[in-house]
Design an enzyme around this catalytic site. Structure first.
Site, PDB file in Angstrom:
ATOM      1  N   ASP A  28       0.864  -1.188   0.000  1.00 22.48           N
ATOM      2  CA  ASP A  28       0.000   0.000   0.000  1.00 22.48           C
ATOM      3  C   ASP A  28       0.895   1.231   0.000  1.00 22.48           C
ATOM      4  OD1 ASP A  28      -2.264   1.635   0.112  1.00 22.48           O
ATOM      5  OD2 ASP A  28      -2.508   1.444   2.261  1.00 22.48           O
ATOM      6  N   SER A  29       0.275   2.386  -0.252  1.00 24.08           N
ATOM      7  CA  SER A  29       1.024   3.633  -0.172  1.00 24.08           C
ATOM      8  C   SER A  29       1.335   3.998   1.276  1.00 24.08           C
ATOM      9  CB  SER A  29       0.230   4.773  -0.818  1.00 24.08           C
ATOM     10  OG  SER A  29      -1.017   4.925  -0.160  1.00 24.08           O
ATOM     11  N   GLY A  61      -2.826   9.795  -4.251  1.00 25.40           N
ATOM     12  CA  GLY A  61      -3.779  10.629  -4.975  1.00 25.40           C
ATOM     13  C   GLY A  61      -3.203  11.938  -5.463  1.00 25.40           C
ATOM     14  N   CYS A  92      -4.484  -1.201  -2.248  1.00 18.48           N
ATOM     15  CA  CYS A  92      -4.678   0.231  -2.467  1.00 18.48           C
ATOM     16  C   CYS A  92      -5.560   0.397  -3.693  1.00 18.48           C
ATOM     17  CB  CYS A  92      -3.322   0.909  -2.698  1.00 18.48           C
ATOM     18  SG  CYS A  92      -3.408   2.623  -3.238  1.00 18.48           S
ATOM     19  N   THR A  94      -6.232   3.088  -5.459  1.00 20.51           N
ATOM     20  CA  THR A  94      -5.628   3.916  -6.499  1.00 20.51           C
ATOM     21  C   THR A  94      -4.635   3.112  -7.324  1.00 20.51           C
ATOM     22  OG1 THR A  94      -5.893   5.911  -5.158  1.00 20.51           O
ATOM     23  CG2 THR A  94      -4.275   5.995  -6.933  1.00 20.51           C
ATOM     24  N   CYS A 207     -11.616   2.602   0.315  1.00 17.22           N
ATOM     25  CA  CYS A 207     -10.207   2.898   0.560  1.00 17.22           C
ATOM     26  C   CYS A 207      -9.807   2.022   1.728  1.00 17.22           C
ATOM     27  CB  CYS A 207      -9.990   4.373   0.893  1.00 17.22           C
ATOM     28  SG  CYS A 207      -8.293   4.770   1.420  1.00 17.22           S
ATOM     29  N   THR A 208      -8.683   1.333   1.602  1.00 18.82           N
ATOM     30  CA  THR A 208      -8.313   0.386   2.656  1.00 18.82           C
ATOM     31  C   THR A 208      -7.959   1.068   3.971  1.00 18.82           C
ATOM     32  OG1 THR A 208      -6.038   0.321   1.791  1.00 18.82           O
ATOM     33  CG2 THR A 208      -7.558  -1.413   1.055  1.00 18.82           C
ATOM     34  N   HIS A 209      -7.698   2.373   3.950  1.00 18.30           N
ATOM     35  CA  HIS A 209      -7.468   3.095   5.201  1.00 18.30           C
ATOM     36  C   HIS A 209      -8.738   3.188   6.055  1.00 18.30           C
ATOM     37  CE1 HIS A 209      -3.710   4.559   3.359  1.00 18.30           C
ATOM     38  NE2 HIS A 209      -3.359   4.970   4.572  1.00 18.30           N
TER      39      HIS A 209
END
Length: 291
Positions: A28-29, A61, A92, A94, A207-209
């Site tokens: 992930d980011s 993003g 992620c 994105t 969004c995985t967050h």
């Protein structure tokens, strides 16, 4: 044409190459992929895990599409070279929607991506009023609109691009949670009442967050809704590709954490990571070039 983000190699093609203890890399980011890591580890507790966060480039993003694609390919090349995973989960939205085709073209390693959970939301709703909570980039992406048209055409779908939630989730894990008012403001557009009185009863977390903040979402929601997290579906896909857990195998060692920046690795965050099973942490410095 919509890409199948959950696809990978066939089960047989992956299984023939597996080591006795498969290595799964979750990418992930930032820290959102921890929600996916948790579900995948429950499904395959015997696997070895690497959690890789490209925190030097967070949030994705803000990057243009060409820069993002090149960035993820470069980071992934190094990660695969270092860790030789049997499977990579791109946790992620994105990166999944923009980079998976290029990843699959360059590497033989199978990849599984994240799909905004529109289909299960359309199946779960009773009011036919659904909201998708995502980053502004995911909301604007054609892939998301095609999912809505394909699976939720009979529903009133509200797309909510929350500009700050991913950062709020990172702050929460680092021990600096934002106040309720700021969080409530981000999720408020998800709660819609139509003229006929029907109102939102399902919210997709795209969004995985966002599942990191789910207990607070539930407490702040103006009325109860079903919150849909895509992580369990990803775990099921991993099982399809790698096969079920070997019940005779011992549980694997703690997750190894790999970061490309490391500036935010404070003591509280390290404690949060340890509580989620991330033991050793290394910083493989990869400054972000925006040329």
């Amino acid at each position: 044409m919509r890409i199948d983000l959950m696809a990978g190699a066939t089960t047989g093609a992956v299984a023939r190459k597996l080591a006795p203890t498969p290595t799964i890399l979750v990418f992930d980011s930032g820290l959102g992929g921890l929600t996916v890591l948790e579900q995948v580890r429950r499904a395959r507790p015997d696997a070895a895990y690497v959690y890789a966060a490209d925190d030097a480039a967070f949030p994705y993003g803000r990057l243009s599409e060409p820069v993002l694609v090149e960035r993820v390919l470069t980071v992934m090349e190094r990660l695969i070279g270092l860790h030789a995973p049997d499977l990579v989960v791109v946790a992620c939205n994105t990166a999944s929607t923009l980079v998976l085709p290029a990843l699959r073209q360059r590497f033989v390693t199978p990849f599984v991506g994240v799909v905004p959970p529109i289909k299960p939301a359309a199946e779960a709703t009773r009011s036919r009023v659904v909201s998708l909570l995502a980053t502004p980039g995911t909301v604007a992406r054609a892939y998301t609109h095609e999912l809505v048209e394909t699976y939720a055409g009979a529903c009133a779908v509200t797309l909510v691009g929350a500009p700050n939630l991913a950062g709020f989730a990172e702050a929460e894990l680092a021990g600096s949670p934002v106040d309720d008012a700021a969080l409530a403001s981000e999720i408020a557009p998800c709660f819609v009442t139509l003229e006929d009185g029907q109102r939102t009863d399902v919210v997709c977390l795209a969004c995985t967050h966002y599942p990191l903040l789910l207990p607070r979402f539930q407490a702040l929601a103006p009325w109860p809704v079903t919150w849909i997290d895509p992580a369990p579906a990803i775990a099921r896909r991993v099982i399809q590709l790698l096969g079920p857990v070997d019940r005779n195998a011992p549980d694997a060692a703690p997750v190894f954490g790999a970061f490309t920046g490391g500036a935010g690795l404070t003591a509280p965050l390290r404690r949060s990571l340890a509580a989620r099973g991330v033991g050793g942490i290394a910083v493989e410095a990869m400054p972000l070039g925006l040329q």
